[in-house]
Design a protein around this motif. Structure first.
Motif, PDB file in Angstrom:
ATOM      1  N   GLU A  52       0.830  -1.205   0.000  1.00 48.94           N
ATOM      2  CA  GLU A  52       0.000   0.000   0.000  1.00 48.94           C
ATOM      3  C   GLU A  52       0.871   1.264   0.000  1.00 48.94           C
ATOM      4  OE1 GLU A  52      -2.800   2.096   3.280  1.00 48.94           O
ATOM      5  OE2 GLU A  52      -3.186  -0.033   2.922  1.00 48.94           O
ATOM      6  N   LEU A  53       1.933   1.247   0.808  1.00 45.78           N
ATOM      7  CA  LEU A  53       2.844   2.398   0.861  1.00 45.78           C
ATOM      8  C   LEU A  53       3.605   2.564  -0.457  1.00 45.78           C
ATOM      9  CD1 LEU A  53       4.160   1.938   4.501  1.00 45.78           C
ATOM     10  CD2 LEU A  53       2.679   3.773   3.672  1.00 45.78           C
ATOM     11  N   ARG A  56       1.290   4.212  -2.864  1.00 42.07           N
ATOM     12  CA  ARG A  56       1.200   5.645  -2.582  1.00 42.07           C
ATOM     13  C   ARG A  56       2.439   6.377  -3.124  1.00 42.07           C
ATOM     14  NH1 ARG A  56       0.513   7.414   3.446  1.00 42.07           N
ATOM     15  NH2 ARG A  56      -1.415   6.266   3.173  1.00 42.07           N
ATOM     16  N   PHE A  59       2.173   6.759  -6.803  1.00 42.21           N
ATOM     17  CA  PHE A  59       1.235   7.844  -7.101  1.00 42.21           C
ATOM     18  C   PHE A  59       1.944   9.196  -6.989  1.00 42.21           C
ATOM     19  CE2 PHE A  59      -1.712  11.067  -5.476  1.00 42.21           C
ATOM     20  CZ  PHE A  59      -2.591  11.138  -6.546  1.00 42.21           C
ATOM     21  N   VAL A  60       2.729   9.371  -5.945  1.00 41.22           N
ATOM     22  CA  VAL A  60       3.483  10.617  -5.767  1.00 41.22           C
ATOM     23  C   VAL A  60       4.453  10.812  -6.932  1.00 41.22           C
ATOM     24  CG1 VAL A  60       5.213  11.768  -4.319  1.00 41.22           C
ATOM     25  CG2 VAL A  60       3.237  10.680  -3.273  1.00 41.22           C
TER      26      VAL A  60
END
Length: 88
Positions: A52-53, A56, A59-60
């Protein structure tokens, strides 16, 4: 499985560090923030949470790329289209 996640995290860190060179607030600011975020999450052991991290972080990375493309587009637009508007 832990080695593959570790490799993904390291690649993500390297890619974000590379993209941070052109960050608007400066490379040092970006590097400090990036390091703090990764250190904050260094004790996470759950593979699902790590994935999950990583998602993220990816995405960044995409958002940073979009920011840079937009900045490049705006610079090109100013350079080539500002003269056309002034002559009208």
């Amino acid at each position: 499985m832990a080695n593959s996640l570790r490799r993904e995290v390291l690649n993500l860190y390297k890619n974000l560090l590379f993209l941070g060179r052109d960050y608007p607030k400066g490379a040092d600011y970006f590097k400090r923030r990036l390091k703090n975020v990764f250190l904050k999450n260094k004790d996470v052991k759950d593979p699902e949470k790590i994935k999950e991290l990583i998602a993220r972080g990816e995405f960044v990375m995409k958002e940073l790329e979009a920011l840079y493309f937009l900045r490049k587009y705006r610079a090109m637009k100013q350079r080539y289209y500002s003269d056309a508007n002034e002559t009208d």
